[in-house]
Design a protein around this motif. Structure first.
Motif, PDB file in Angstrom:
ATOM      1  N   VAL A  40       3.546  -3.484  12.642  1.00  0.00           N
ATOM      2  CA  VAL A  40       2.383  -3.141  11.811  1.00  0.00           C
ATOM      3  C   VAL A  40       2.601  -1.799  11.118  1.00  0.00           C
ATOM      4  CG1 VAL A  40      -0.064  -2.481  11.921  1.00  0.00           C
ATOM      5  CG2 VAL A  40       0.734  -4.528  13.103  1.00  0.00           C
ATOM      6  N   LEU A  41       3.135  -0.825  11.838  1.00  0.00           N
ATOM      7  CA  LEU A  41       3.421   0.481  11.245  1.00  0.00           C
ATOM      8  C   LEU A  41       4.448   0.355  10.118  1.00  0.00           C
ATOM      9  CD1 LEU A  41       2.987   3.558  11.353  1.00  0.00           C
ATOM     10  CD2 LEU A  41       4.882   3.655  12.968  1.00  0.00           C
ATOM     11  N   GLY A  42       5.480  -0.435  10.316  1.00  0.00           N
ATOM     12  CA  GLY A  42       6.501  -0.632   9.286  1.00  0.00           C
ATOM     13  C   GLY A  42       5.943  -1.281   8.040  1.00  0.00           C
ATOM     14  N   VAL A  43       5.106  -2.283   8.209  1.00  0.00           N
ATOM     15  CA  VAL A  43       4.493  -2.956   7.060  1.00  0.00           C
ATOM     16  C   VAL A  43       3.571  -1.994   6.314  1.00  0.00           C
ATOM     17  CG1 VAL A  43       2.857  -4.781   6.415  1.00  0.00           C
ATOM     18  CG2 VAL A  43       4.715  -5.276   8.005  1.00  0.00           C
ATOM     19  N   THR A  44       2.837  -1.176   7.049  1.00  0.00           N
ATOM     20  CA  THR A  44       1.944  -0.202   6.422  1.00  0.00           C
ATOM     21  C   THR A  44       2.732   0.813   5.611  1.00  0.00           C
ATOM     22  OG1 THR A  44       0.362  -0.473   8.222  1.00  0.00           O
ATOM     23  CG2 THR A  44       0.149   1.514   6.872  1.00  0.00           C
ATOM     24  N   ILE A  45       3.806   1.330   6.176  1.00  0.00           N
ATOM     25  CA  ILE A  45       4.640   2.297   5.464  1.00  0.00           C
ATOM     26  C   ILE A  45       5.239   1.666   4.212  1.00  0.00           C
ATOM     27  CG2 ILE A  45       6.800   3.599   5.606  1.00  0.00           C
ATOM     28  CD1 ILE A  45       6.057   4.212   8.534  1.00  0.00           C
ATOM     29  N   ALA A  46       5.687   0.432   4.314  1.00  0.00           N
ATOM     30  CA  ALA A  46       6.264  -0.251   3.156  1.00  0.00           C
ATOM     31  C   ALA A  46       5.217  -0.451   2.059  1.00  0.00           C
ATOM     32  CB  ALA A  46       6.857  -1.592   3.575  1.00  0.00           C
ATOM     33  N   ALA A  47       3.996  -0.802   2.435  1.00  0.00           N
ATOM     34  CA  ALA A  47       2.940  -1.016   1.444  1.00  0.00           C
ATOM     35  C   ALA A  47       2.581   0.288   0.729  1.00  0.00           C
ATOM     36  CB  ALA A  47       1.700  -1.613   2.116  1.00  0.00           C
ATOM     37  N   VAL A  48       2.472   1.370   1.491  1.00  0.00           N
ATOM     38  CA  VAL A  48       2.152   2.667   0.883  1.00  0.00           C
ATOM     39  C   VAL A  48       3.285   3.114  -0.040  1.00  0.00           C
ATOM     40  CG1 VAL A  48       1.805   5.118   1.376  1.00  0.00           C
ATOM     41  CG2 VAL A  48       0.571   3.393   2.689  1.00  0.00           C
ATOM     42  N   ALA A  49       4.523   2.952   0.413  1.00  0.00           N
ATOM     43  CA  ALA A  49       5.670   3.346  -0.409  1.00  0.00           C
ATOM     44  C   ALA A  49       5.718   2.540  -1.701  1.00  0.00           C
ATOM     45  CB  ALA A  49       6.968   3.174   0.376  1.00  0.00           C
ATOM     46  N   TYR A  50       5.454   1.249  -1.621  1.00  0.00           N
ATOM     47  CA  TYR A  50       5.475   0.423  -2.830  1.00  0.00           C
ATOM     48  C   TYR A  50       4.379   0.853  -3.803  1.00  0.00           C
ATOM     49  CZ  TYR A  50       5.306  -3.408  -6.085  1.00  0.00           C
ATOM     50  OH  TYR A  50       5.296  -4.144  -7.237  1.00  0.00           O
ATOM     51  N   SER A  51       3.177   1.143  -3.267  1.00  0.00           N
ATOM     52  CA  SER A  51       2.085   1.518  -4.164  1.00  0.00           C
ATOM     53  C   SER A  51       2.354   2.858  -4.831  1.00  0.00           C
ATOM     54  CB  SER A  51       0.756   1.557  -3.405  1.00  0.00           C
ATOM     55  OG  SER A  51       0.734   2.645  -2.506  1.00  0.00           O
ATOM     56  N   ARG A  52       3.061   3.767  -4.143  1.00  0.00           N
ATOM     57  CA  ARG A  52       3.343   5.079  -4.725  1.00  0.00           C
ATOM     58  C   ARG A  52       4.634   5.111  -5.526  1.00  0.00           C
ATOM     59  NH1 ARG A  52       1.243   9.600  -0.522  1.00  0.00           N
ATOM     60  NH2 ARG A  52      -0.803   8.685  -0.244  1.00  0.00           N
TER      61      ARG A  52
END
Length: 148
Positions: A40-52
């Motif tokens: 879950v932490l990895g998916v969250t980090i990936a989503a934030v990185a993609y949005s930024r």
């Protein structure tokens, strides 16, 4: 004397024998829970990185630069934006031979009818510069640039 058997484990002093071990089932669930938390932490980090860092609404690329004198650099930039009807802000800068930033300027890019526009501006420097570049662009235009 009579022997009595019990189903409960013996209570051993923790100071001598250490803390009681968890059962295999409990350890397995702890491992599964930790694995799920990491996913879950990895998916969250990936989503934030993609949005930024993903595909930006506006992108500025260096078109060219010219060192005018020891205190001035002229920078030409190509600005590409998804919504050309909205104003954007770009930061252009000048850098010295050692890579230090020696001048910076915020540049308002007014709305237009085309997705790609080319703008030119001058950057005043604090020391002699050898290069000009586009630091970045964004859609959050400060009010002092638009007069509001």
């Amino acid at each position: 004397m009579q022997n009595v058997m019990t189903d409960s484990p013996l209570d051993r002093p923790a100071s001598r024998y250490g803390a009681p071990q968890r059962s295999r089932r409990t350890r397995r669930w702890v491992i599964v829970g930790l694995f799920a938390a990491v996913v879950v932490l990895g998916v969250t980090i990936a989503a934030v990185a993609y949005s930024r860092l993903g595909s930006p609404e506006v992108k500025g690329e260096l078109g060219g630069y010219r060192v005018v004198d020891d205190r001035t650099v002229e920078v030409t930039a190509s600005i590409t934006r998804d919504d050309p009807s909205a104003p954007v802000v770009c930061i252009v800068r000048a850098r010295s031979y050692d890579g230090d930033e020696v001048g910076r300027r915020e540049l308002l890019v007014a709305p237009s009818t085309t997705e790609i526009v080319q703008v030119r501006t001058t950057v005043t420097t604090s020391r002699p510069a050898v290069v000009g570049d586009v630091y970045g662009c964004g859609t959050d235009v400060p009010s002092y640039l638009v007069g509001g």
